[in-house]
Design a protein around this motif. Sequence first.
Motif, PDB file in Angstrom:
ATOM      1  N   ALA A  20       0.760  -1.012  -0.043  1.00 45.61           N
ATOM      2  CA  ALA A  20      -0.223  -0.094  -0.119  1.00 45.61           C
ATOM      3  C   ALA A  20       0.919   1.260  -0.611  1.00 45.61           C
ATOM      4  CB  ALA A  20      -1.051   0.254   1.427  1.00 45.61           C
ATOM      5  N   TRP A  21       2.060   1.180   1.004  1.00 46.08           N
ATOM      6  CA  TRP A  21       2.635   2.698   0.947  1.00 46.08           C
ATOM      7  C   TRP A  21       3.833   2.355  -0.776  1.00 46.08           C
ATOM      8  CZ3 TRP A  21       8.142   3.888   0.212  1.00 46.08           C
ATOM      9  CH2 TRP A  21       8.280   5.287   1.038  1.00 46.08           C
ATOM     10  N   LEU A  22       3.661   1.793  -0.895  1.00 47.54           N
ATOM     11  CA  LEU A  22       4.140   1.974  -2.561  1.00 47.54           C
ATOM     12  C   LEU A  22       3.461   2.019  -3.441  1.00 47.54           C
ATOM     13  CD1 LEU A  22       6.887  -1.806  -2.885  1.00 47.54           C
ATOM     14  CD2 LEU A  22       7.158   0.617  -2.318  1.00 47.54           C
ATOM     15  N   ARG A  23       2.491   2.199  -3.448  1.00 45.09           N
ATOM     16  CA  ARG A  23       1.016   2.315  -4.657  1.00 45.09           C
ATOM     17  C   ARG A  23       1.094   3.877  -4.556  1.00 45.09           C
ATOM     18  NH1 ARG A  23      -1.522  -2.958  -2.785  1.00 45.09           N
ATOM     19  NH2 ARG A  23      -3.246  -1.505  -1.686  1.00 45.09           N
ATOM     20  N   HIS A  24       1.170   3.656  -3.083  1.00 40.41           N
ATOM     21  CA  HIS A  24       0.310   5.328  -2.819  1.00 40.41           C
ATOM     22  C   HIS A  24       1.789   6.615  -2.762  1.00 40.41           C
ATOM     23  CE1 HIS A  24      -1.124   9.160  -1.186  1.00 40.41           C
ATOM     24  NE2 HIS A  24       0.176   9.149  -0.243  1.00 40.41           N
ATOM     25  N   TYR A  25       2.910   6.576  -2.756  1.00 36.39           N
ATOM     26  CA  TYR A  25       4.411   6.979  -3.009  1.00 36.39           C
ATOM     27  C   TYR A  25       4.730   7.371  -3.960  1.00 36.39           C
ATOM     28  CZ  TYR A  25       3.459   8.480   2.535  1.00 36.39           C
ATOM     29  OH  TYR A  25       3.150   9.348   2.726  1.00 36.39           O
ATOM     30  N   GLY A  26       4.493   5.493  -4.321  1.00 34.45           N
ATOM     31  CA  GLY A  26       5.551   5.228  -6.202  1.00 34.45           C
ATOM     32  C   GLY A  26       4.950   5.959  -6.554  1.00 34.45           C
ATOM     33  N   ARG A  27       3.769   6.095  -6.512  1.00 34.93           N
ATOM     34  CA  ARG A  27       3.220   6.565  -7.654  1.00 34.93           C
ATOM     35  C   ARG A  27       2.754   7.464  -7.663  1.00 34.93           C
ATOM     36  NH1 ARG A  27      -2.655   4.124  -8.020  1.00 34.93           N
ATOM     37  NH2 ARG A  27      -2.827   4.738  -6.318  1.00 34.93           N
ATOM     38  N   MET A  28       2.572   9.044  -6.081  1.00 38.83           N
ATOM     39  CA  MET A  28       2.529   9.650  -5.910  1.00 38.83           C
ATOM     40  C   MET A  28       4.130  11.040  -6.263  1.00 38.83           C
ATOM     41  SD  MET A  28      -0.036  12.154  -5.616  1.00 38.83           S
ATOM     42  CE  MET A  28      -0.817  11.010  -4.567  1.00 38.83           C
ATOM     43  N   LEU A  29       5.146  10.218  -5.909  1.00 40.82           N
ATOM     44  CA  LEU A  29       6.941  10.821  -5.984  1.00 40.82           C
ATOM     45  C   LEU A  29       7.803  10.417  -6.934  1.00 40.82           C
ATOM     46  CD1 LEU A  29       6.875  11.163  -2.226  1.00 40.82           C
ATOM     47  CD2 LEU A  29       5.716  12.702  -3.650  1.00 40.82           C
ATOM     48  N   GLY A  30       6.893   8.827  -7.177  1.00 36.70           N
ATOM     49  CA  GLY A  30       7.985   8.547  -7.735  1.00 36.70           C
ATOM     50  C   GLY A  30       8.801   7.462  -7.392  1.00 36.70           C
ATOM     51  N   ARG A  31       9.033   6.164  -7.839  1.00 32.10           N
ATOM     52  CA  ARG A  31      10.151   4.678  -7.043  1.00 32.10           C
ATOM     53  C   ARG A  31      11.258   5.753  -6.009  1.00 32.10           C
ATOM     54  NH1 ARG A  31       8.077  -0.920  -6.270  1.00 32.10           N
ATOM     55  NH2 ARG A  31       6.355  -0.915  -6.431  1.00 32.10           N
ATOM     56  N   GLU A  32      11.655   6.515  -7.297  1.00 31.35           N
ATOM     57  CA  GLU A  32      13.106   7.023  -7.591  1.00 31.35           C
ATOM     58  C   GLU A  32      13.437   7.583  -6.099  1.00 31.35           C
ATOM     59  OE1 GLU A  32      11.145   9.376 -10.470  1.00 31.35           O
ATOM     60  OE2 GLU A  32      11.450   7.327  -9.627  1.00 31.35           O
ATOM     61  N   ASN A  33      12.314   8.158  -5.374  1.00 22.51           N
ATOM     62  CA  ASN A  33      12.407   9.447  -4.663  1.00 22.51           C
ATOM     63  C   ASN A  33      11.850   8.304  -3.237  1.00 22.51           C
ATOM     64  OD1 ASN A  33      13.101  11.439  -5.854  1.00 22.51           O
ATOM     65  ND2 ASN A  33      11.116  11.119  -7.120  1.00 22.51           N
ATOM     66  N   CYS A  34      11.561   7.041  -3.282  1.00 23.47           N
ATOM     67  CA  CYS A  34      11.413   6.330  -1.952  1.00 23.47           C
ATOM     68  C   CYS A  34      12.437   5.655  -1.205  1.00 23.47           C
ATOM     69  CB  CYS A  34       9.833   5.378  -1.850  1.00 23.47           C
ATOM     70  SG  CYS A  34       8.783   6.221  -3.319  1.00 23.47           S
ATOM     71  N   TYR A  35      12.481   6.274   0.003  1.00 25.05           N
ATOM     72  CA  TYR A  35      13.740   5.797   0.431  1.00 25.05           C
ATOM     73  C   TYR A  35      12.626   4.136   1.489  1.00 25.05           C
ATOM     74  CZ  TYR A  35      16.350   9.211  -1.590  1.00 25.05           C
ATOM     75  OH  TYR A  35      16.525  10.175  -2.590  1.00 25.05           O
ATOM     76  N   ILE A  36      13.356   2.947   1.319  1.00 32.02           N
ATOM     77  CA  ILE A  36      13.154   1.914   2.258  1.00 32.02           C
ATOM     78  C   ILE A  36      14.203   1.270   2.781  1.00 32.02           C
ATOM     79  CG2 ILE A  36      11.599  -0.245   1.905  1.00 32.02           C
ATOM     80  CD1 ILE A  36      10.401   0.895  -0.293  1.00 32.02           C
ATOM     81  N   ILE A  37      14.104   1.492   4.849  1.00 23.25           N
ATOM     82  CA  ILE A  37      14.929   0.995   4.903  1.00 23.25           C
ATOM     83  C   ILE A  37      15.125  -0.744   5.446  1.00 23.25           C
ATOM     84  CG2 ILE A  37      16.464   1.086   7.310  1.00 23.25           C
ATOM     85  CD1 ILE A  37      15.834   3.956   7.280  1.00 23.25           C
ATOM     86  N   ASN A  38      14.768  -1.606   5.318  1.00 24.93           N
ATOM     87  CA  ASN A  38      15.004  -2.636   5.392  1.00 24.93           C
ATOM     88  C   ASN A  38      15.354  -3.829   6.183  1.00 24.93           C
ATOM     89  OD1 ASN A  38      14.354  -5.640   4.650  1.00 24.93           O
ATOM     90  ND2 ASN A  38      15.444  -5.864   3.247  1.00 24.93           N
ATOM     91  N   HIS A  39      14.431  -3.549   7.451  1.00 22.70           N
ATOM     92  CA  HIS A  39      15.074  -3.961   8.543  1.00 22.70           C
ATOM     93  C   HIS A  39      15.424  -5.691   8.733  1.00 22.70           C
ATOM     94  CE1 HIS A  39      13.944  -4.930  13.487  1.00 22.70           C
ATOM     95  NE2 HIS A  39      15.870  -4.664  13.314  1.00 22.70           N
ATOM     96  N   GLY A  40      15.843  -6.192   9.073  1.00 20.21           N
ATOM     97  CA  GLY A  40      16.583  -7.604   9.036  1.00 20.21           C
ATOM     98  C   GLY A  40      16.944  -8.211   7.283  1.00 20.21           C
ATOM     99  N   ARG A  41      16.876  -7.146   6.239  1.00 22.44           N
ATOM    100  CA  ARG A  41      17.047  -7.415   5.141  1.00 22.44           C
ATOM    101  C   ARG A  41      15.836  -9.127   4.468  1.00 22.44           C
ATOM    102  NH1 ARG A  41      22.780  -7.187   7.178  1.00 22.44           N
ATOM    103  NH2 ARG A  41      23.387  -5.153   6.633  1.00 22.44           N
ATOM    104  N   GLY A  42      15.183  -8.254   4.793  1.00 25.44           N
ATOM    105  CA  GLY A  42      13.760  -9.709   4.156  1.00 25.44           C
ATOM    106  C   GLY A  42      14.005  -9.205   2.464  1.00 25.44           C
ATOM    107  N   ALA A  43      14.253 -10.841   1.669  1.00 19.15           N
ATOM    108  CA  ALA A  43      13.882 -10.321   0.558  1.00 19.15           C
ATOM    109  C   ALA A  43      12.988  -9.848  -0.046  1.00 19.15           C
ATOM    110  CB  ALA A  43      14.316 -12.246  -0.094  1.00 19.15           C
ATOM    111  N   GLU A  44      11.541  -9.922   0.230  1.00 17.74           N
ATOM    112  CA  GLU A  44      10.573  -9.996  -0.479  1.00 17.74           C
ATOM    113  C   GLU A  44      10.124  -8.404  -0.062  1.00 17.74           C
ATOM    114  OE1 GLU A  44       5.390 -11.039   0.043  1.00 17.74           O
ATOM    115  OE2 GLU A  44       6.913 -11.000   2.212  1.00 17.74           O
ATOM    116  N   VAL A  45      11.112  -8.148   1.045  1.00 16.61           N
ATOM    117  CA  VAL A  45      10.870  -6.140   1.179  1.00 16.61           C
ATOM    118  C   VAL A  45      11.327  -5.782  -0.089  1.00 16.61           C
ATOM    119  CG1 VAL A  45      11.810  -4.205   2.421  1.00 16.61           C
ATOM    120  CG2 VAL A  45      10.187  -5.903   3.482  1.00 16.61           C
TER     121      VAL A  45
END
Length: 290
Positions: A20-45
């Motif tokens: 949901a976060w990606l649908r909203h901010y990815g579409r609104m701001l562009g994915r290149e402007n989204c910063y995600i800290i992957n706690h635990g380095r999950g492969a799915e994330v």
Amino acid sequence: MQTVAAAVTMVRDDAFFLKAWLRHYGRMLGRENCYIINHGRGAEVTKLAEGCNVIGIPGDPHANFDMKRWRLLNGQVAGLRSYYRHVIVGDVDELVVLDPAAGNLLDFLAQQPLRRVLTPLGLELIHRPDRETAAVEDSILGPRRHLRHAPHYSKPCVVSLGTKIARGGHFTQASKLFTPEPLYLFHLKYCDFAHYVGAMDRRNKVTEELGVGVKQAAIGRHWFAEARGDDRAVFDAFAALPQAEAFDFARVRRRMHRSWAPRGETGFWHFERPEPDRQHILPERFYGLF
């Protein structure tokens, strides 16, 4: 490439909310402007966040998890402010939304003055299983349309000022309160019963591995099984909330400003946060935003 706004979050295993976060901010701001800290380095994330800026960090359980998390998020916000006019920061189940009647979020932020912290009005999306049976895998707003005002989630989360954000993101050291009328923060924790149960099970597992209780850890109480309560009773209680006649929060914003004051000697500022006493129906113009 736009430099108006970036969005920052930290996530561990919460694929449903991250989508949901990606649908909203990815579409609104562009994915290149989204910063995600992957706690635990999950492969799915990593897979879901393709095209975003992903920072992998160790995922070892720690009793001071929330303190460490916000120390890192504060640093990220401070750094990104050198490159963007505004930085949106918060948990992965929190989305800053502009009322569609006022346009789109990116254009709105482009018109906002700098050196401010904006505080959207907090709204909690609540699942009414007695009325809502549609799935929410591809779209949440529409299938879920019941809300309650959530003062705890009226967070100072759109930052264009050098300031410190408190643990949990509920307070900053900015002494002036700005609450733009069409700006909301949607909290998604209760937007679907099945996903709520799954998320709580995962969080209870994390705190179980710590081997300490609520009072010994700098982690929200809701992460602990001992404070969880009965899941079905939590959702059944939503039906008992009286329904408001209108989607209008002007009085709420005025009350926020009237009660605005220093938070003791902490250096942070806050407003009174009364318990929500009614539910609202989301206007159709919001449907499909995420």
